[in-house]
Design an enzyme around this catalytic site. Sequence first.
Site, mmCIF file in Angstrom:
data_model
loop_
_atom_site.group_PDB
_atom_site.id
_atom_site.type_symbol
_atom_site.label_atom_id
_atom_site.label_comp_id
_atom_site.label_asym_id
_atom_site.label_seq_id
_atom_site.Cartn_x
_atom_site.Cartn_y
_atom_site.Cartn_z
ATOM 1 N N LYS A 97 0.948 -1.449 -0.076
ATOM 2 C CA LYS A 97 0.013 -0.019 -0.363
ATOM 3 C C LYS A 97 0.936 1.157 0.445
ATOM 4 C CE LYS A 97 -3.793 0.518 2.314
ATOM 5 N NZ LYS A 97 -5.095 0.353 3.634
HETATM 6 C C1 E4P Z 1 -8.415 1.010 3.281
HETATM 7 O O1 E4P Z 1 -7.934 0.935 2.667
HETATM 8 C C2 E4P Z 1 -8.471 2.375 4.338
HETATM 9 O O2 E4P Z 1 -7.205 2.425 4.920
HETATM 10 C C3 E4P Z 1 -9.255 2.790 5.489
HETATM 11 O O3 E4P Z 1 -10.582 1.878 4.950
HETATM 12 C C4 E4P Z 1 -9.049 3.599 6.310
HETATM 13 O O4 E4P Z 1 -11.066 3.594 6.609
HETATM 14 P P1 E4P Z 1 -11.416 4.979 7.801
HETATM 15 O O5 E4P Z 1 -11.456 6.363 6.463
HETATM 16 O O6 E4P Z 1 -12.676 4.548 8.275
HETATM 17 O O7 E4P Z 1 -10.227 4.892 8.762
#
Ligand code: E4P
Length: 275
Positions: A97
Amino acid sequence: MKIFIDSADIEEIKKAYSWGIIDGVTTNPSLIKLSLERRKAAGVQTELKDYITEILKIAKGTPVSLEVTETTGEGMLTQGILLYRLFNSVAKNVCIKIPINPALTSDAVKQYEGIYAISELAKRKIPVNCTLVFTPEQALLAAKAGATYVSPFAGRVDDLLRTRSQTLFGQDEYYPSEGKEDKTKLIEDNGIVSGIDLVAQCVEIIKTYNLPTKVLAASLRNPRQVREAALVGADVATIPFSVLNKLLIHPKTQEGMKKFVEDSVQEYKELVNKK
Ligand code: E4P
């Protein structure tokens, strides 16, 4: 639409996989911090390398996103390669990521560091999930750089728009995909009227140009957002365990079930319970 679980909590991941509907896992540094804190509070000692290894094994056959923490292109590239070398041998399912733009300031020369790291990882055939996407043009550039997934953060867009509307809100509250008016004017962020609108615009651009990148709707906070992500053609929705748990609830389903249980006659029960 594929469904990923947005969690670094091993119990949640195990449970969700046991349902047979999960196609992958997304983690991030905040989710890892949360799960380690939860385990610490429960008195469970965690060796992070073993912990991540176990997650990868549970998810075998489906991708697991592990995020870098560096903020320079070279730093992210080195960390991405290291994470991949360290963990991909476990179940061949690591996806790195990379934030679309890791710059902590608006310093112009630093804006493309994420794109650089994505391109370099893609050249090495390391799958990338490009994260922290808040505009369709960020998604387009990540796709051009070779990201396997681009992750528009729907819920966080809604947070931003709600703040602009100056109304009180809860984080998991539904925000209309068509946007909201504040004194006759549509509240927007540079042409984006809701988190789902961002997902839809990313999908449209990626599909228009036949790019192989998948749109992964992230930061989803409630079941209706999941439905709308599916309706606008997101390839994947990554869903927190709490939201997964709410997806099947409907009062009429519960009411109907209650009646079916009440109406089950003894003869029928005996018939269907015969060994
Ligand atoms: C997924 O890849 C993201 O890191 C996650 O969905 C972020 O979610 P949030 O905005 O609820 O922290």
